[in-house]
Design a protein around this motif. Structure first.
Motif, short mmCIF file in Angstrom:
data_model
loop_
_atom_site.label_atom_id
_atom_site.label_comp_id
_atom_site.label_asym_id
_atom_site.label_seq_id
_atom_site.Cartn_x
_atom_site.Cartn_y
_atom_site.Cartn_z
N ASP A 97 -23.57 52.86 -5.80
CA ASP A 97 -24.82 53.95 -5.64
C ASP A 97 -25.91 53.51 -6.57
N VAL A 98 -25.16 53.30 -7.94
CA VAL A 98 -26.00 52.96 -9.20
C VAL A 98 -26.71 51.62 -8.77
N GLN A 100 -27.67 50.37 -6.14
CA GLN A 100 -28.90 50.44 -5.06
C GLN A 100 -29.88 51.12 -5.74
N GLU A 101 -29.67 52.15 -6.62
CA GLU A 101 -30.57 52.95 -7.27
C GLU A 101 -31.52 52.02 -8.16
N MET A 104 -33.63 49.55 -6.09
CA MET A 104 -34.89 50.16 -5.37
C MET A 104 -35.90 50.46 -6.61
N GLU A 105 -35.27 50.79 -7.60
CA GLU A 105 -36.46 51.11 -8.78
C GLU A 105 -37.03 49.87 -9.23
N LYS A 108 -39.46 48.79 -6.62
CA LYS A 108 -40.60 49.88 -6.49
C LYS A 108 -41.67 49.17 -7.95
#
Length: 161
Positions: A97-98, A100-101, A104-105, A108
């Motif tokens: 999860d970390v 993937q975040e 994505m950041e 972005k």
């Protein structure tokens, strides 16, 4: 009534601007891949300019516009090594999860920088009202297919039968 129309057109331009910005920043894949799978930016999450398209540039380590198996392997190895907090060589759900975040950041920020640079016509590191207006004016002109100074149903592309 005129203020409402201006607000609606402004909203349309902002939303379409984001879509056009994505379309202009993401390199297009070769189309269908072996086995009938879609190309890099087609069918991978969010239309033909999906999230995979954003990651394509992050994975293309040598910047040649192509992604090799070695570049993909290195990309994943680096990300897993960064996220593997306990250094056991694999990721738990929390570590995944970390990771993937963080991905994505990173995507972005890349997208935001490209969009900002496109709007910053004079390259001074700032976007003025004039630069934004000029950019959105150009997009308005592209969308106003019948050149009547308005965007309406007549400006929609005709579907092929």
């Amino acid at each position: 009534m005129k203020k409402i129309s201006i607000a609606i057109v402004s909203g349309i331009l902002v939303v379409s601007g984001a879509g056009m910005a994505i379309a202009q920043t993401i390199p297009q894949g070769p189309g269908p891949l072996k086995g009938g799978h879609p190309g890099w930016t087609q069918g991978m999450g969010h239309g033909k300019h999906g999230s995979m398209g954003m990651f394509r540039e992050l994975m293309d380590a040598d910047g040649d516009g192509n992604i090799s198996k070695q570049e993909i392997a290195k990309f994943h190895e680096d990300r897993i090594n960064q996220a593997d907090r306990n250094k056991d060589g694999s990721l738990s759900l929390e570590e995944f999860d970390v990771m993937q975040e963080a991905l994505m950041e990173e995507a972005k920020k890349l997208h935001l920088k490209k969009k900002f640079d496109r709007l910053d016509a004079n390259g001074d590191g700032r976007v003025s009202a004039e630069e934004m207006t000029a950019h959105h004016g150009m997009m308005f002109d592209r969308m106003d297919r019948n050149d009547d100074g308005m965007i309406g149903p007549d400006d929609r592309p005709h579907k092929k039968k």
